[in-house]
Design an enzyme around this catalytic site. Structure first.
Site, PDB file in Angstrom:
ATOM      1  N   THR A   1     100.538  31.766   0.945  1.00 38.49           N
ATOM      2  CA  THR A   1      99.800  32.105  -0.264  1.00 38.49           C
ATOM      3  C   THR A   1      99.495  33.599  -0.384  1.00 38.49           C
ATOM      4  O   THR A   1      98.939  34.042  -1.398  1.00 38.49           O
ATOM      5  CB  THR A   1      98.465  31.348  -0.313  1.00 38.49           C
ATOM      6  OG1 THR A   1      97.704  31.675   0.868  1.00 38.49           O
ATOM      7  CG2 THR A   1      98.686  29.850  -0.371  1.00 38.49           C
ATOM      8  N   LYS A   2      99.819  34.382   0.637  1.00 38.70           N
ATOM      9  CA  LYS A   2      99.444  35.795   0.638  1.00 38.70           C
ATOM     10  C   LYS A   2     100.499  36.664  -0.054  1.00 38.70           C
ATOM     11  O   LYS A   2     101.615  36.215  -0.313  1.00 38.70           O
ATOM     12  CB  LYS A   2      99.208  36.268   2.074  1.00 38.70           C
ATOM     13  CG  LYS A   2      98.107  35.478   2.790  1.00 38.70           C
ATOM     14  CD  LYS A   2      96.798  35.494   2.022  1.00 38.70           C
ATOM     15  CE  LYS A   2      95.645  34.853   2.768  1.00 38.70           C
ATOM     16  NZ  LYS A   2      95.750  33.402   2.915  1.00 38.70           N
ATOM     17  N   ASN A   3     100.151  37.918  -0.316  1.00 43.22           N
ATOM     18  CA  ASN A   3     101.050  38.797  -1.075  1.00 43.22           C
ATOM     19  C   ASN A   3     102.397  38.972  -0.391  1.00 43.22           C
ATOM     20  O   ASN A   3     103.433  39.021  -1.043  1.00 43.22           O
ATOM     21  CB  ASN A   3     100.392  40.155  -1.300  1.00 43.22           C
ATOM     22  CG  ASN A   3      99.224  40.086  -2.270  1.00 43.22           C
ATOM     23  OD1 ASN A   3      98.601  39.027  -2.436  1.00 43.22           O
ATOM     24  ND2 ASN A   3      98.928  41.197  -2.916  1.00 43.22           N
TER      25      ASN A   3
ATOM     26  N   HIS B   1     100.189  34.005   5.604  1.00 43.12           N
ATOM     27  CA  HIS B   1     100.366  32.633   5.139  1.00 43.12           C
ATOM     28  C   HIS B   1     101.139  32.647   3.819  1.00 43.12           C
ATOM     29  O   HIS B   1     101.189  33.660   3.120  1.00 43.12           O
ATOM     30  CB  HIS B   1      98.988  31.993   4.951  1.00 43.12           C
ATOM     31  CG  HIS B   1      99.014  30.563   4.524  1.00 43.12           C
ATOM     32  ND1 HIS B   1      98.919  30.185   3.208  1.00 43.12           N
ATOM     33  CD2 HIS B   1      99.128  29.426   5.239  1.00 43.12           C
ATOM     34  CE1 HIS B   1      98.963  28.869   3.128  1.00 43.12           C
ATOM     35  NE2 HIS B   1      99.098  28.380   4.348  1.00 43.12           N
TER      36      HIS B   1
END
Length: 377
Positions: free
Chosen positions: A183-185, A181
Site C-alpha cells: 500500500t506504500k508509495n 508494504h
C-alpha cells in the site's frame, strides 16, 4: 455494464520489476546480498546520509530500533493511539509498555502538549507517527525528548519522500522506520527499513538484525569468520524483494508526480465543496513537504462519514475509514486504565480516505469527485 471499482490503493509494476527479480535469481537470494546493499545505499542517499538497514517490515524496523536503543522491560514509550497496530506491537515485543497520547487536529500526529502530560519516571522514548506523510510538530517533540533524556524513534511508514522544514522524515530522531508494504508509495510487497545516523547504533542494529551475529562484517571481509556476539533476531530482507524495490526506486519520481497530480485534482475540485459542508481536506502545513501517501476528508460527524462511505462504495468507489484507535481496541483496553483522547476519537470517527495511487486516470478522478459530491448532495 457497470464500471470497474476504483480501488483505494494499487501498485504500479511493469517490466522493470520482473527484470530485476530475474537478475536477483541468478545470484544469492538470501538477505544482505548485492541488491540489498545497493538499495540501502540508495535510500541512505535519498535520506541525506547515515546508515540504512533493510528489514522484513516496518514493524520489524521499529522492533530493531527499540532493541538497539536498549528500550525494554519496565520502561514506557509514548505513541499515538491513532496509528496501525504495529506501532504499539513493536513496543510490546521488546517488553516495554505503550502509553497512548492524543493527536494534533491539523497534522493528525502526536500532540506535544498531551505527550508532556503523559511523561513519567518510566518513560524512555517517544514514537511519533508521520500520518499520511505529514510530520507532527517535531521541534516541540524533539525538545521534549532532549529535556527529559528520551529517545525518539520515528514511525515513517508513510513518510518516504516527505520532509519537515527541509529535513527528510525518518532522519529527525535517533532512528527512522519505513515501510515498503504493497500500500506504500514504493513497494516490494512486504518490507521495511531502519535509518540511523549514529555509527555505534547502526552497528548494534546490524548485529541484532543478523540473529545476533557479526555475519554482516564477515560478508564485508572485516572478520575471517562470524559468530554469535549478542542477542538478536532475524530481520533481513531477501535479495529478491530488494531487487523489486530497486526497480520501484527508479520510478519514485514518476510515482510521486502521479500521486501529486491526483491529490492536486482533489484539492482543486473539492476545496469549495468541503468548506461549504464543514469538511476539511488533507493538506500539509506550509513548512512541511508531504508525499501524497493518503488523501483524506474529515467530515463534520460520524453519521455523515458513514453515510458518505456507504454511498461511495455503492458507486464502486472503494473509499475507506482508517484506524480503530488503539486505546479503545480490545487489546488496548487490557494494557491499562482507560484514557481520554478526544481528538483521536473524533478524527477516527469522521475521517474518510479517497482512492490515491499511481494508476488512477483522469476519468477515475472525475468519478471519485462526482460520487463524493453526489453522496452528500
Amino acid at each position: 455494464m457497470p464500471a470497474s471499482p476504483i480501488q483505494l490503493s494499487d501498485t504500479w509494476f511493469d517490466a522493470r520489476e520482473g527484470e530485476r527479480i530475474s537478475a536477483a535469481l541468478q545470484g544469492r537470494v538470501a538477505g544482505n546480498g548485492p541488491f540489498c546493499r545497493k538499495v540501502e545505499d540508495r535510500l541512505a542517499q535519498l535520506l541525506g546520509g547515515g546508515r540504512v538497514l533493510l528489514t522484513t517490515s516496518c514493524t520489524h524496523a521499529m522492533e530493531l530500533a527499540l532493541l538497539a536503543l536498549g528500550i525494554g522491560a519496565g520502561q514506557e514509550v509514548v505513541c499515538p493511539s491513532f496509528t496501525f497496530v504495529s506501532t504499539a506491537n513493536a513496543i510490546l515485543r521488546v517488553g516495554a509498555r505503550p502509553v497512548f497520547a492524543d493527536i494534533e487536529d491539523q497534522t493528525l500526529g502526536l500532540d506535544p502538549a498531551d505527550v508532556e502530560r503523559r511523561l513519567g519516571p518510566r518513560t524512555a522514548a517517544l514514537l511519533p507517527v508521520h500520518y499520511a506523510g505529514i510530520a507532527p510538530d517535531m521541534d516541540r517533540l524533539l525538545a521534549l525528548a532532549r529535556g527529559h533524556g528520551l529517545k525518539v524513534v520515528e514511525d515513517a511508514a508513510h513518510g518516504l519522500g516527505a520532509s519537515y522544514r527541509g529535513r527528510p522524515l525518518g532522519t529527525l530522531g535517533e532512528a527512522g522506520c519505513f515501510s515498503f508494504h504493497e500500500t506504500k508509495n514504493v513497494t516490494c510487497g512486504e518490507g521495511g527499513a531502519l535509518a540511523v545516523r549514529d555509527p555505534a547504533l547502526a552497528d548494534r542494529a546490524e548485529v541484532i538484525r543478523e540473529k545476533g551475529t557479526n555475519r554482516s562484517a564477515f560478508l564485508r571481509g572485516e572478520v575471517d569468520k562470524y559468530t554469535w556476539v549478542a542477542e538478536g533476531s532475524s530481520y533481513v530482507l531477501s535479495d529478491v524483494l530488494a531487487a523489486m524495490l530497486d526497480a520501484q526506486l527508479d520510478k519514485l519520481e514518476e510515482i510521486q508526480a502521479r500521486r501529486a497530480r491526483v491529490a492536486g485534482r482533489y484539492l482543486a475540485e473539492l476545496s469549495s465543496w468541503a468548506a461549504a459542508r464543514g469538511a476539511r481536506l488533507s493538506r500539509p502545513p506550509a513548512d512541511r513537504q508531504g508525499n501524497d501517501h493518503l488523501f483524506y476528508v474529515l467530515l463534520p460527524d460520524p453519521s455523515t462519514r458513514d453515510r458518505c462511505l456507504a454511498r461511495l462504495r455503492a458507486q464502486g468507489v472503494m473509499a475507506a475509514f482508517h484506524y480503530v484507535p488503539l486505546h479503545s481496541s480490545p487489546h488496548g483496553r487490557r494494557l491499562g486504565p482507560a484514557v481520554e483522547l478526544p481528538v483521536t476519537d473524533r478524527v477516527a470517527a469522521s475521517l474518510l480516505r479517497l482512492p490515491l495511487h499511481p494508476r488512477l486516470t483522469e476519468e477515475d478522478v472525475d468519478r471519485v469527485v462526482g460520487a463524493l459530491k453526489q453522496a452528500l448532495a
